[in-house]
Scaffold this active site. Structure first.
Site, PDB file in Angstrom:
ATOM      1  N   LYS A  91      72.070 -13.743  60.636  1.00  0.00           N
ATOM      2  CA  LYS A  91      71.198 -12.814  61.365  1.00  0.00           C
ATOM      3  C   LYS A  91      69.756 -12.863  60.872  1.00  0.00           C
ATOM      4  O   LYS A  91      68.829 -12.607  61.629  1.00  0.00           O
ATOM      5  CB  LYS A  91      71.751 -11.396  61.285  1.00  0.00           C
ATOM      6  CG  LYS A  91      72.983 -11.190  62.154  1.00  0.00           C
ATOM      7  CD  LYS A  91      73.392  -9.729  62.213  1.00  0.00           C
ATOM      8  CE  LYS A  91      74.400  -9.476  63.322  1.00  0.00           C
ATOM      9  NZ  LYS A  91      75.732 -10.027  63.020  1.00  0.00           N
ATOM     10  N   GLU A 113      69.027  -1.849  68.172  1.00  0.00           N
ATOM     11  CA  GLU A 113      70.244  -1.052  68.277  1.00  0.00           C
ATOM     12  C   GLU A 113      71.306  -1.778  67.481  1.00  0.00           C
ATOM     13  O   GLU A 113      71.249  -2.993  67.293  1.00  0.00           O
ATOM     14  CB  GLU A 113      70.638  -0.852  69.732  1.00  0.00           C
ATOM     15  CG  GLU A 113      71.586  -1.875  70.301  1.00  0.00           C
ATOM     16  CD  GLU A 113      70.979  -3.254  70.474  1.00  0.00           C
ATOM     17  OE1 GLU A 113      71.622  -4.204  70.010  1.00  0.00           O
ATOM     18  OE2 GLU A 113      69.893  -3.389  71.066  1.00  0.00           O
ATOM     19  N   SER A 373      79.579 -17.906  59.473  1.00  0.00           N
ATOM     20  CA  SER A 373      78.412 -17.102  59.870  1.00  0.00           C
ATOM     21  C   SER A 373      78.070 -16.001  58.874  1.00  0.00           C
ATOM     22  O   SER A 373      76.930 -15.543  58.840  1.00  0.00           O
ATOM     23  CB  SER A 373      78.639 -16.514  61.267  1.00  0.00           C
ATOM     24  OG  SER A 373      79.827 -15.757  61.302  1.00  0.00           O
TER      25      SER A 373
HETATM   26  C1  PLP Z   1      76.809 -10.299  63.939  1.00  0.00           C
HETATM   27  C2  PLP Z   1      77.714 -11.335  63.429  1.00  0.00           C
HETATM   28  C3  PLP Z   1      78.390 -12.223  64.300  1.00  0.00           C
HETATM   29  C4  PLP Z   1      78.356 -12.115  65.797  1.00  0.00           C
HETATM   30  O1  PLP Z   1      77.147 -12.432  66.372  1.00  0.00           O
HETATM   31  P1  PLP Z   1      76.855 -13.799  67.162  1.00  0.00           P
HETATM   32  O2  PLP Z   1      75.627 -13.473  67.908  1.00  0.00           O
HETATM   33  O3  PLP Z   1      78.030 -14.084  68.048  1.00  0.00           O
HETATM   34  O4  PLP Z   1      76.660 -14.859  66.142  1.00  0.00           O
HETATM   35  C5  PLP Z   1      79.176 -13.221  63.736  1.00  0.00           C
HETATM   36  N1  PLP Z   1      79.306 -13.337  62.407  1.00  0.00           N
HETATM   37  C6  PLP Z   1      78.690 -12.508  61.543  1.00  0.00           C
HETATM   38  C7  PLP Z   1      78.885 -12.702  60.091  1.00  0.00           C
HETATM   39  C8  PLP Z   1      77.866 -11.482  62.030  1.00  0.00           C
HETATM   40  O5  PLP Z   1      77.271 -10.667  61.165  1.00  0.00           O
END
Ligand code: PLP
Length: 391
Positions: A91, A113, A373
């Site tokens: 993010k 948000e 992620s």
């Molecule tokens: C917010 C988040 C996501 C989901 O968001 P995408 O826009 O689909 O990438 C996925 N993994 C983590 C660790 C997140 O914090």
């Protein structure tokens, strides 16, 4: 021309995307589009964005080969380690970009948000770094559920507004943030957290996240002697980590796979509709009422999906599959025990797919890159509740 190039002038990826907002927000969308396009072609802007992500964000994040995990599955698996970026997920790449744009537009205030709170914390982080005011809208129900993230945002200097309308969750917080944006658009930028919303957001956020895929392409080629992985896999909530990852590999031979939660599978089970400023796949009932998504991972708990994913699915360039909650909890434990990496519940969906399909859909001996992620610390409490003594 890349398959993931810019969208059409009206922000369409095929028949998806667009700019479905009230008249009063059209100028703000046009301004943002113009400023983004200009900034993204300006070496000074791109240089500062990259410098911050290096010096502050911890980039480039490594690619890690999972040796014990791979041996168990019979395929070679690599992780792109966004869990090692500052704030513990991908993010940061997006919010740094949007905070820099806010400053470039001469605005002083960021609003966002948030549902689970992760995007709120990321936005508050970028605002603190660049000295911007930050206001985060959150449903009252989520404020109560996510007390720790509310406290983090406050520590970072943001104000958190508890939204008491409707079901007092994410969609009400989105409506409230939109209203606030209309009222204060001269001073305020609305920082959207994924590849969603009206044009230019889906395109812009994908461009800010493509650093994940661009790095991973170079890194995996280095490891694989010039080859690209057979499979490139990422979880899909709104779809930003997947879009950023896919952007690096879309013009190669790699098979692209997005993994949705079974209870929030907008591409697999949704139908096209318009919500939150865009046309995309959406979970809805027979009369077009938006259905609620259900997932053990709060970050994937959204009934819609970024329009470019609907497009990539429609042309067959990417495949979208699902993983269920049990598979995800199993994947989280397997990765933790075999590799010493505790994934967030969101990327555990991508890991779950690889575990399930190794030797089936994914032939033995294949190579697969999975985008990790984010890290799992944020989910430790809910995982403990779900697993109880079964660990
Ligand atoms: C917010 C988040 C996501 C989901 O968001 P995408 O826009 O689909 O990438 C996925 N993994 C983590 C660790 C997140 O914090």
């Amino acid at each position: 021309m890349s398959i993931m190039g810019p969208p059409s002038a009206s922000g369409r990826f095929g028949e998806y995307g667009g700019r479905f907002v009230p008249e009063s927000l059209i100028p703000a969308c046009f301004e943002l589009e113009a400023v983004f396009n200009e900034a993204w072609g300006d070496p000074e802007f791109v240089g500062e964005y990259r410098r911050i992500l290096t010096e502050y964000g911890g980039r480039p994040t490594p690619v890690t080969e999972l040796r014990r995990f791979s041996q168990k599955l019979g395929i070679r698996v690599f992780l792109k380690r966004e869990d090692l970026a500052h704030t513990g997920s991908h993010k940061i790449n997006n919010v740094i970009g949007q905070a820099l744009l806010t400053r470039r537009m001469g605005k002083t205030r960021l609003i966002a948000e948030t549902g689970a709170g992760q995007h709120g914390v990321a936005t508050a982080t970028a605002a603190a770094l660049l000295g911007l005011e930050c206001v985060v809208y959150m449903g009252e129900v989520d404020v109560a559920r996510q007390a720790l993230n509310v406290f983090r945002m406050k520590l970072l200097g943001a104000s958190v507004i508890s939204v008491v309308s409707g079901s007092r969750t994410l969609k009400d917080a989105i409506n409230e943030a939109m209203r606030e944006w209309v009222a204060s658009v001269d001073s305020t930028h609305y920082c959207i957290g994924s590849v969603m919303g009206p044009h230019p957001y889906p395109y812009m956020v994908r461009e800010f996240q493509r650093i994940v895929g661009d790095e991973a392409l170079v890194q995996s080629k280095e490891i694989l002697g010039g080859k690209v992985p057979d499979y490139v896999v990422a979880c899909v909530g709104g779809g930003s980590n997947a879009a950023g990852t896919f952007a690096g590999f879309v013009d190669t031979t790699a098979k692209l796979v997005g993994v949705e939660p079974e209870g929030g599978a907008a591409i697999n089970r949704g139908i096209p509709g318009v919500v939150h400023g865009m046309r995309s796949n959406l979970l809805q009932d027979d009369v077009g009422q938006v259905l609620e998504a259900h997932s053990i991972s709060a970050g994937l708990d959204y009934p819609g999906v970024g329009p470019e994913h609907s497009y990539l699915a429609s042309i067959g360039r990417a495949t979208y599959v699902t993983a269920n909650d049990d598979e995800v909890l199993n994947a989280l434990q397997v990765l933790s025990k075999l590799e010493g990496i505790i994934p967030a519940l969101e990327p555990a969906h991508a890991i779950a797919y690889v575990i399930r399909e190794a030797g089936k859909e994914i032939p033995l001996g294949s190579t697969a890159l999975v985008t990790m992620s984010g890290r799992g610390d944020k989910d430790a409490e809910s995982v403990a509740q779900l697993l109880g003594d079964d660990v």
